[in-house]
Write a protein that holds these residues in place. Sequence first.
Motif, mmCIF file in Angstrom:
data_model
loop_
_atom_site.group_PDB
_atom_site.id
_atom_site.type_symbol
_atom_site.label_atom_id
_atom_site.label_comp_id
_atom_site.label_asym_id
_atom_site.label_seq_id
_atom_site.Cartn_x
_atom_site.Cartn_y
_atom_site.Cartn_z
ATOM 1 N N THR A 1 0.884 -1.070 0.039
ATOM 2 C CA THR A 1 -0.020 0.196 -0.161
ATOM 3 C C THR A 1 0.920 1.237 -0.138
ATOM 4 O O THR A 1 0.607 2.179 -0.629
ATOM 5 N N ALA A 2 2.013 1.129 0.817
ATOM 6 C CA ALA A 2 2.617 2.366 0.943
ATOM 7 C C ALA A 2 3.592 2.601 -0.343
ATOM 8 O O ALA A 2 3.740 3.759 -0.815
ATOM 9 N N LEU A 3 3.868 1.799 -1.096
ATOM 10 C CA LEU A 3 4.482 1.621 -2.384
ATOM 11 C C LEU A 3 3.821 2.038 -3.581
ATOM 12 O O LEU A 3 4.019 2.813 -4.458
ATOM 13 N N GLY A 4 2.492 1.650 -3.487
ATOM 14 C CA GLY A 4 1.618 1.890 -4.616
ATOM 15 C C GLY A 4 2.047 1.455 -5.926
ATOM 16 O O GLY A 4 2.867 1.002 -5.958
ATOM 17 N N ALA A 5 0.994 1.529 -6.910
ATOM 18 C CA ALA A 5 1.399 1.053 -8.320
ATOM 19 C C ALA A 5 2.140 2.188 -9.100
ATOM 20 O O ALA A 5 2.301 3.312 -8.619
ATOM 21 N N PRO A 6 2.733 1.808 -10.266
ATOM 22 C CA PRO A 6 3.415 2.680 -11.083
ATOM 23 C C PRO A 6 2.965 4.107 -11.220
ATOM 24 O O PRO A 6 3.474 5.294 -11.342
ATOM 25 N N ASP A 7 1.541 4.029 -11.363
ATOM 26 C CA ASP A 7 0.849 5.428 -11.600
ATOM 27 C C ASP A 7 0.428 6.073 -10.447
ATOM 28 O O ASP A 7 -0.188 7.206 -10.532
ATOM 29 N N SER A 8 1.074 5.752 -9.158
ATOM 30 C CA SER A 8 0.608 6.660 -7.991
ATOM 31 C C SER A 8 1.795 7.626 -7.483
ATOM 32 O O SER A 8 1.444 8.144 -6.727
#
Length: 278
Positions: free
Chosen positions: A74-81
């Motif tokens: 969750t902290a890392l997120g997806a590439p588009d975050s």
Amino acid sequence: MWRQRMQDLSRGVGRPHPPLLAPLLFGVAAQIEAIDPELMARDGTRLRKNVAELRRMLGTDAVFCSAPHGSLATALGAPDSGDCADRLAADARVQASLEAVRQWQADASEPVVIAAFQGPSTLAAALRQAQPGLDAEALYEHLGRGLAVLVRLFAETGVHGVQFHEAAAPPPGEVDCWKDALGTAGNVARFHRVAPVLVVQDPGFKSWPAQMVACPGATQRSAALMRPHGQALSGDPQHWPEALATGPLEKLVTTTEEVPPAHELPGLVQRLARLKGA
């Protein structure tokens, strides 16, 4: 002594020595205060006190300031975050772990402080559950950068080792992207003279990236592994051997996953004592 040995391991050098016995013990330390492991993981002082007391009970040389946890994805997120650096630094568990590391710097007994995280394959699988169809190359590149940020945060705060734990090997078509992600994080660790250790639960896995300190389990050992490495025992202490069998190049003994937080402490003390030959 052990801190210097971990620096040597990060560079693949050093004189022969018995391996550091460091099973992944984190949440089980919450039993010291009889509190929820998640509560301990979000309070740096409690974390440090409980894990330090567990270390005293067990007579070990290493402490873990973190364990693999789902909140990291969750902290890392997806590439588009967008850039994940601020999200990582602000994550409650990361903040508590870093605070515990800072407090351990004043510990005269000089424990080896290790941070354990999920590896990029496990993180990629978690992110794809929320957002199917993510491009492998972009995803692993993003995870490599994010894990490198995380390693830098912990290395600059004072850890002596980082461990990446994978629940499974990456899909065959993504192995190169996965190795690149680990390479990015591993290079940052080695720059700071912090040993980057890789543990993969897949019993048939044997393709260890060069930037990582391989930590194979019993079915993953290979005669071709002719560089300093570790050994991974079961995450269940009931499956530990009566005595350790290690070779001259094995510098570390850990577990494939975190020892369950509910595992009873008296039995853990006895099993670890047998491993140590006490």
